[in-house]
Design a protein around this motif. Structure first.
Motif, short mmCIF file in Angstrom:
data_model
loop_
_atom_site.label_atom_id
_atom_site.label_comp_id
_atom_site.label_asym_id
_atom_site.label_seq_id
_atom_site.Cartn_x
_atom_site.Cartn_y
_atom_site.Cartn_z
N THR B 78 59.69 58.55 23.20
CA THR B 78 58.88 59.08 24.30
C THR B 78 58.73 60.60 24.18
OG1 THR B 78 59.93 57.38 25.63
CG2 THR B 78 58.60 59.00 26.80
N ILE B 79 59.84 61.25 23.87
CA ILE B 79 59.78 62.71 23.72
C ILE B 79 58.79 63.08 22.63
CG2 ILE B 79 61.09 64.73 22.95
CD1 ILE B 79 63.51 63.53 24.36
N ASP B 80 58.86 62.35 21.51
CA ASP B 80 57.95 62.64 20.41
C ASP B 80 56.51 62.45 20.85
OD1 ASP B 80 56.96 62.98 17.73
OD2 ASP B 80 56.69 60.81 17.69
N LYS B 85 53.87 65.09 19.49
CA LYS B 85 52.69 64.54 18.84
C LYS B 85 51.44 65.38 19.05
CE LYS B 85 50.24 60.31 17.98
NZ LYS B 85 49.60 59.21 18.72
N PRO B 86 51.21 65.86 20.31
CA PRO B 86 50.01 66.68 20.50
C PRO B 86 50.03 67.97 19.67
CG PRO B 86 50.93 66.00 22.60
CD PRO B 86 51.92 65.63 21.56
N LEU B 87 51.22 68.35 19.19
CA LEU B 87 51.34 69.61 18.45
C LEU B 87 51.47 69.38 16.94
CD1 LEU B 87 53.85 71.39 20.80
CD2 LEU B 87 51.45 71.96 20.51
N ASN B 185 51.05 53.85 7.99
CA ASN B 185 50.80 54.24 9.37
C ASN B 185 51.73 55.40 9.72
OD1 ASN B 185 50.52 54.52 12.12
ND2 ASN B 185 50.40 52.32 12.50
N VAL B 186 51.18 56.62 9.60
CA VAL B 186 52.03 57.81 9.72
C VAL B 186 52.65 57.92 11.11
CG1 VAL B 186 52.02 60.32 9.67
CG2 VAL B 186 50.81 59.03 7.92
N ASP B 187 51.84 57.74 12.16
CA ASP B 187 52.36 57.89 13.52
C ASP B 187 53.49 56.92 13.80
OD1 ASP B 187 50.90 60.03 14.36
OD2 ASP B 187 49.15 58.80 14.91
#
Lengths: 394, 293
Positions: B78-80, B85-87, B185-187
């Motif tokens: 969740t933190i990620d 993630k947006p950064l 799938n990188v994410d």
């Protein structure tokens, strides 16, 4: 659009001044209320404003909470009995989180904003050392219930305390170790970041060595240390009769647990910072000893009355810090009554002349503003605190 | 001699906990080149989850460990998702500052929720000392700590080296865009990395709290920092490096405390870090790679 924005801004400004004005008016009626209860004394009728700084959050919260409860209790009792010089006592409390910088800031707020007449607190030595010189300079009489470091009062006229000092406590524990436990060797653990721990450790070492004892290990640690296995392994090899751990109970609990874990037989000794350790670490400190300000098993009615009213109000037995805070508040209020006003000079003279019975023993002050009174050695037996011995006089 | 061996055992005990935590730093760094300063607080959160499982719901130790690992994995993911993630394509310094902010947010959130008062961890493992030689003893808690840590490290090594997910992780860490082109799938891979790192952090936190008996909102700071040093010392981004670094830091710390002075322990630890970085900037096991332009 710009017009609308500036209009809104103006509105906000007008509203805010109006609102603060209202708040000011709201606060006003409390003072006339206080004057109504005024009877014969020629006091100004303004409430006596007491400040209190105590850590009610953080690792020291149990101490701060006990202090706050007891100060409130003492003030309630005195207000119920007609107040001080005909006026009610009002308390201004802030949580200083045991942090020196915060303490100084909050003290300035108490003086500048709340206009206090006198200060109760702070609770621990480090924060008290930070605030004492400022209080002295501003001429605010202060009494710390529990700051035991020896440097708190000397040279500062306006600074008093309700507890005995670190050197006295440290040397009494050393004497107890030699006389009652017949200890010949001792290890000393010092929290190097704490003036309190350092003061006790030095006094213990001096007295113990002067009495012919040997210090096998002198170890320092900091608040950040959690792992004592390394130094305890070293201490175990020297097998001292006693280990002196003058620190607050959370840290002592961690040390004691590891002492048991490593199977070390030495007896742990400590100071008044241990008070409350029986709640979380009763099994780990079973049979160990520490110096304290009072014992709940003391039959003196002043002690039992205090315990009864504290228990009735807060549902738990007051610890020593609570008892000291109760004493400190009563001493300060008695001085204000004796002075007949909240004039700092007059209160100071009255404080110096203090001579009254209190929960932690009959109290008078020496020339520094340190109390002269009894010390109790407490032991943990079956998870409960018991009075082991009582040492009197300075 | 007996005392020296005893000190080494103490050091291994502390070191194994540092190593577990260091793995979380090193895995995340290896993949997204982010020093996740909130990882120390994941340790704290893991300790709290374990504490509530053990003290409030009275579940057995093994179950508490698993629950705490799963919950922490979710927290880590969740933190990620929310903060990092947006950064992902922002300058690295922005992500670093976000990580520091996240660390403070978590500390103060837990302080607000549960208070700053340390809580006593229940004694879940009946303490027994096993004498292995005259004067040398090891507690069952230390054995469990060391075995559990080493076991989890081996498991991690297996996941990274032998499974498909591990292969994807290695691919992403080598070259993110090339991995993407190859259909990785990188994410998802990054999410899994955070989950595994946080789960290991949870174990570290729980073991730390059981070894030192207390749970409080700021407990993650110091071990987090030491584990970070361990990761850098071993070579950040290199998994065996984190393990080695953890054990080295634990041993140095304990031996300094035992033979020099407790107050010097941290100075020695950080001093050795500086020396290693001067002579081997990539860490003990780190490989010197050319900066890609």
């Amino acid at each position: 659009m710009k017009k609308l924005l500036s209009l809104a801004l103006v509105l906000v400004i007008v509203l805010s001044t109006f609102l603060t004005g209202c708040a000011g008016n709201d606060a006003e009626p409390t003072t006339p209320d206080a004057t109504e209860t005024e009877t014969e004394t020629e006091a100004s009728g303004e409430a006596v404003r007491l400040g209190l700084l105590a850590p009610t959050s953080g690792a020291l919260a149990p101490y701060g909470q006990a202090v706050k409860n007891s100060v409130e209790l003492a003030i309630q009792e005195i207000n119920a009995a007609g107040g001080v010089n005909g006026a009610d006592v009002e308390l201004f409390f802030y949580d200083n989180e045991g942090d020196s910088t915060k303490t100084v800031n909050l003290f300035n707020k108490l003086v500048d904003v709340d206009k206090i007449d006198a200060l109760i607190g702070p609770v621990i030595s480090t924060t008290t050392l930070a605030v004492a010189p400022i209080a002295n300079e501003l001429g605010i009489p202060m009494i710390s219930p529990t700051a035991t470091n020896k440097d708190v009062t000397p040279g500062l006229d306006y600074v008093f305390r309700a507890c005995y000092i670190d050197p006295y406590q440290g040397s009494v524990v050393a004497k107890f170790a030699m006389e009652n436990l017949e200890a010949k060797t001792a290890a000393v653990f010092t929290n190097v970041g704490s003036d309190y721990s350092d003061g006790l450790a030095k006094a213990f070492t001096e007295t113990f060595e002067a009495g012919g004892g040997t210090i096998t290990d002198a170890e320092g640690y900091t608040d950040a240390d959690n792992d004592f296995s390394a130094i305890l392994t070293k201490v175990k090899a020297n097998a001292p009769d006693v280990i002196f751990v003058p620190d607050y109970f959370n840290m002592v609990g961690v040390v004691a647990s590891q002492v048991r874990e490593l199977g070390i037989e030495s007896v742990l000794l400590g100071g008044d910072g241990w008070d409350g350790i029986q709640n979380d670490f009763a099994a780990e400190v079973e049979g160990y000893f520490f110096a304290n300000h009072y014992s709940t098993t003391d039959p003196d009615p002043i002690v039992q009355d205090f315990i009864a009213s504290y228990e009735a109000q807060f549902g738990e037995t007051p610890n020593a810090l609570g008892a000291l805070a109760y004493d400190a508040t009563n001493v300060m209020l008695a001085a204000i009554i004796a002075a007949g006003s909240t004039d700092a000079e007059a209160v100071l003279v009255a404080l110096k002349a203090t001579d009254m019975p209190a929960v932690c023993g009959y109290i008078t002050f020496d020339e520094n503003g340190d109390p002269i009174k009894d010390i109790s050695i407490i032991t943990v037996k079956d998870g409960k605190l018991e009075l082991e011995a009582k040492v009197s006089g300075n | 001699m007996a005392q020296f061996i005893q000190q080494v055992i103490n050091g291994l005990n502390v070191g194994s906990i540092y190593a577990l935590i260091a793995l979380g730093y090193t895995m995340v760094y290896g993949i997204v080149k982010l020093i996740n300063f909130a990882h120390g607080d994941i340790l704290m959160i893991g300790a709290y989850f374990g504490f509530f499982a053990l003290a409030t719901f009275n579940v057995p130790f093994g179950l508490a460990l698993v629950v705490s690992m799963i919950l922490c994995a979710l927290v880590g993911m969740t933190i990620d998702r929310l903060a990092y993630k947006p950064l992902r394509n922002a300058p690295r310094i922005s992500a670093l500052i976000t990580a520091l902010g996240m660390s403070m947010l978590l500390q103060n959130l837990f302080r607000l929720l549960f208070g700053a008062q340390p809580r006593r961890m229940p004694a879940v493992i009946a303490l027994k000392r096993i004498e292995i030689a005259p004067g040398i003893a090891i507690s069952n808690l230390a054995i469990i700590t060391i075995l559990l840590s080493v076991g989890l490290m081996l498991l991690l090594e297996f996941i990274v080296k032998k499974t498909k997910t591990g292969k994807a992780m290695r691919a992403v860490s080598e070259d993110k865009s090339a991995a993407k082109l190859m259909g990785v799938n990188v994410d998802k891979t990054i999410s899994i990395t955070f989950a595994i790192g946080s789960a290991l952090g949870a174990v570290g936190g729980l073991l730390y709290a059981i070894n030192y008996y207390q749970v409080e909102p700021y407990m993650g700071m110091m071990p987090g920092l030491k584990a970070f040093v361990a990761a850098v010392l071993g070579g950040i981004g290199v998994i065996p490096g984190a393990m080695l670094g953890g054990f080295v830091i634990g041993l140095i710390e304990t031996l300094t405390k035992g033979y020099v002075s407790t107050t010097w322990a941290d100075a020695f630890v950080f001093g050795i870090l500086i020396i290693v970085l001067i002579f081997k900037p990539a860490g003990i096991l780190g490989k010197n790679t050319r900066e890609k332009v």
